[in-house]
Design an enzyme around this catalytic site. Structure first.
Site, PDB file in Angstrom:
ATOM      1  N   CYS A  17      27.688   0.587  26.145  1.00 56.61           N
ATOM      2  CA  CYS A  17      27.467   0.676  27.590  1.00 56.61           C
ATOM      3  C   CYS A  17      27.018   2.076  28.029  1.00 56.61           C
ATOM      4  CB  CYS A  17      28.713   0.217  28.316  1.00 56.61           C
ATOM      5  SG  CYS A  17      29.140  -1.461  27.824  1.00 56.61           S
ATOM      6  N   HIS A  35      31.099   5.618  36.079  1.00 55.87           N
ATOM      7  CA  HIS A  35      30.985   4.472  35.180  1.00 55.87           C
ATOM      8  C   HIS A  35      31.790   3.331  35.807  1.00 55.87           C
ATOM      9  CE1 HIS A  35      30.176   2.384  31.492  1.00 55.87           C
ATOM     10  NE2 HIS A  35      31.448   2.283  31.170  1.00 55.87           N
ATOM     11  N   GLU A  40      38.487   7.976  33.511  1.00 53.39           N
ATOM     12  CA  GLU A  40      37.325   8.610  34.137  1.00 53.39           C
ATOM     13  C   GLU A  40      37.755   9.498  35.306  1.00 53.39           C
ATOM     14  OE1 GLU A  40      34.277   5.947  35.562  1.00 53.39           O
ATOM     15  OE2 GLU A  40      32.828   7.600  35.787  1.00 53.39           O
ATOM     16  N   LYS A  69      29.039  -0.746  39.874  1.00 55.03           N
ATOM     17  CA  LYS A  69      29.515  -1.977  39.216  1.00 55.03           C
ATOM     18  C   LYS A  69      30.360  -2.838  40.148  1.00 55.03           C
ATOM     19  CE  LYS A  69      29.365  -0.078  34.533  1.00 55.03           C
ATOM     20  NZ  LYS A  69      29.091   1.360  34.814  1.00 55.03           N
ATOM     21  N   HIS A  78      28.867  -5.226  35.549  1.00 53.06           N
ATOM     22  CA  HIS A  78      28.615  -4.278  34.472  1.00 53.06           C
ATOM     23  C   HIS A  78      27.404  -4.763  33.676  1.00 53.06           C
ATOM     24  CE1 HIS A  78      29.001  -1.406  31.418  1.00 53.06           C
ATOM     25  NE2 HIS A  78      30.286  -1.494  31.132  1.00 53.06           N
ATOM     26  N   PHE A 125      31.910   1.359  24.487  1.00 55.94           N
ATOM     27  CA  PHE A 125      32.781   1.024  23.353  1.00 55.94           C
ATOM     28  C   PHE A 125      32.230   1.744  22.123  1.00 55.94           C
ATOM     29  CE2 PHE A 125      34.525  -3.440  24.701  1.00 55.94           C
ATOM     30  CZ  PHE A 125      35.222  -2.839  25.736  1.00 55.94           C
TER      31      PHE A 125
END
Lengths: 435, 96
Positions: free
Chosen positions: A178, A318, A329, A350, A355, A414
């Site tokens: 991502c 994010h 974050e 998002k 996402h 990830f």
């Protein structure tokens, strides 16, 4: 505006998102705070644990592209081709003469050998893979369509874009889950700074709303399971968040060496001032406590941009709406920006469009550039009770108008990938002056 | 009861559906590569689609001799005439 050597500006934007086709649809939807999550229509999800997502409405590749091209593509590449044409067109880079349908050439005044393509994807042609695999199992090897071999590879979004527009500089696809699109934009910045190209089309594309992908994300526990209220499911930084919502689409930027943009009289929408990438080397899905890897990416990106923490007025987070990401974050942002954090307007795209995985950083970079261009930060939807572990000034309710000097766009993936981009506003009119 | 479409009709329908080539462009001596701009993968794609519709395997003895639309039609008609080896029907829950 004075221009330092090696500066890179954004001169074009393109997007295909759950708000529909085009940057204007994205801009309107984000500002208005319209939700896009709905029950899935791409396949029968009735036996799935998660039955909703943020799909691109009414996207028919055969209606938008020549059929012989559309037949060669998985949906992820079709999104990229549509977004690329908008980005190049808005940057004023395409020829004025009509094309033959298949090819849409650059303005002949440009050197196509100096145009790079860095279109990323996290997942790639998953629908092509699963459909053709079903044909293999049902009818044997001769039933697999020949276009599999060109529809499947992850580089084919950018490859097809390059063929369609005749772009002959470096081209490749970066994969970092991502963080892919953020890293692709950063890699393009590096290419331009190194003098390997004058113009680069960069960002990401993803079409992962597919039975296999949705099943896997659901069983891994990463997705929100609010099937009864999809519109309220993506709720970054909220106490009651329970996972991310899958989204489809593409987001691309035209990046250009400032001297090149100035020479052709192009309008700069923002400057891409800095980039950094780091890796957690901690865990496949979990960030380290305190988001130390993300904090390091932020700090390095600011240094790359020659910016101080106090110069940043906006962070496009994010902000996935997962329990772990949002807290880590927020901790990373507070670590880097200290007390200045309280004056930074934070938002999560998002919350509105879900996402987009490997395309998320591309669409969010587009959103960040729009915010800087207009001095407007779009709201984060569904934030009703701020998680005390996410102590940030998150914009909620309606869009916030304010003076923005510089902004950061974060993308994490990830595998422990962290990418941070720093954009600077340009003065009114956006003309790039050489100084 | 209507008759099943002829090979010519199926070929025209597939050309339109797969590649957007209208029937008006489909003269028997149209060159596949030059006049119709079909590359080798496109020809194989066409073959896979027609094999599925007709339930026969289309395998010309010399693929390089298939240059025009008329050549292709002759190869398909020959495969239909021979009728074998047949392709088993493809059973998919969702048609790819």
């Amino acid at each position: 505006m004075p221009t330092r050597p090696g500066r890179v500006v954004v001169t074009g934007l393109g997007a295909v998102t759950p708000y529909g086709i085009g940057v204007a649809a994205l801009d309107d939807g984000l500002r208005a705070g319209r939700p896009t999550a709905r029950p899935i229509t791409a396949f029968d999800a009735s036996d799935h644990q998660v039955r909703f997502a943020c799909e691109v409405p009414g996207f028919d590749p055969s209606a938008r592209l020549p059929r012989r091209l559309a037949r060669q593509l998985d949906r992820f590449a079709a999104y990229a081709i549509v977004a690329a044409e908008e980005a190049l067109s808005s940057a004023g880079l395409l020829a004025a003469t009509p094309d033959d349908g298949l090819h849409v050439p650059l303005d002949p005044a440009l050197d196509a050998e100096r145009v790079a393509v860095c279109v990323a994807s996290g997942i790639g042609a998953i629908t092509e893979a699963t459909e053709q695999h079903a044909r293999l199992l049902a009818g044997g090897p001769s039933r697999v369509r020949p276009y599999l071999s060109i529809a499947l590879p992850l580089n084919m979004a950018g490859g097809q874009v390059a063929i369609r527009h005749g772009l002959r500089g470096p081209s490749f696809a970066i994969v970092s889950a991502c963080a892919s699109a953020g890293d692709a934009i950063g890699a393009a910045l590096d290419l331009l700074r190194a003098g390997r190209a004058d113009v680069a089309l960069a960002g990401g594309s993803e079409a992962a709303i597919n039975p296999l992908t949705m099943a896997g994300f659901a069983t891994s526990g990463a997705l929100s399971s609010r099937n009864d209220e999809p519109e309220r499911a993506s709720r970054p930084f909220d106490t009651d968040r329970d996972g991310f919502v899958c989204g489809d689409g593409a987001g691309l930027l035209v990046l250009e060496r400032a001297e090149h943009a100035a020479a052709r009289g192009a309008v700069a929408l923002a400057e891409l001032a800095g980039y950094a990438a780091t890796t957690d080397a901690h865990h496949v899905t979990q960030p380290p406590p305190g988001g130390t890897g993300a904090a390091r990416a932020l700090r390095l990106a600011l240094r790359d941009a020659g910016a101080a923490p106090g110069d940043i007025d906006h962070v496009n987070a994010h902000g996935t709406s997962t329990v772990l990401n949002d807290a880590a974050e927020a901790a990373a942002i507070r670590t880097v920006f200290g007390s200045h954090t309280d004056t930074i307007a934070v938002t999560s795209t998002k919350s509105a469009i879900g996402h987009l995985l490997g395309a998320a950083g591309g669409v969010e970079a587009v959103a960040t550039v729009l915010a800087l261009r207009d001095g407007v930060v779009a709201p984060t939807q569904n934030l009703e009770r701020l998680d005390p572990a996410c102590d940030l000034d998150v914009v909620t309710g309606s869009a916030r108008k304010l003076l923005l000097r510089a902004a950061v766009s974060n993308s994490f993936g990830f595998g422990g990938h962290n990418a941070a981009l720093v954009f600077r506003a340009v003065d009114g009119g956006g003309r790039v002056a050489l100084g | 009861m209507s008759r099943p479409p002829s090979v010519e009709q199926r070929l025209a329908a597939a050309m339109l559906d797969l590649f957007g080539i209208p029937e008006a462009d489909l003269s028997p001596d149209a060159e596949l590569e030059t006049d119709l701009a079909l590359d080798s993968l496109s020809v194989v794609e066409l073959q896979v689609v027609l094999e599925e519709q007709l339930g026969v395997r289309i395998s010309p003895d010399d693929p390089s001799a298939v240059r025009t639309l008329g050549d292709l039609r002759a190869v398909i008609e020959e495969a239909v005439r021979r009728g074998a080896p047949a392709m088993p029907p493809l059973q998919l829950s969702e048609d790819a």
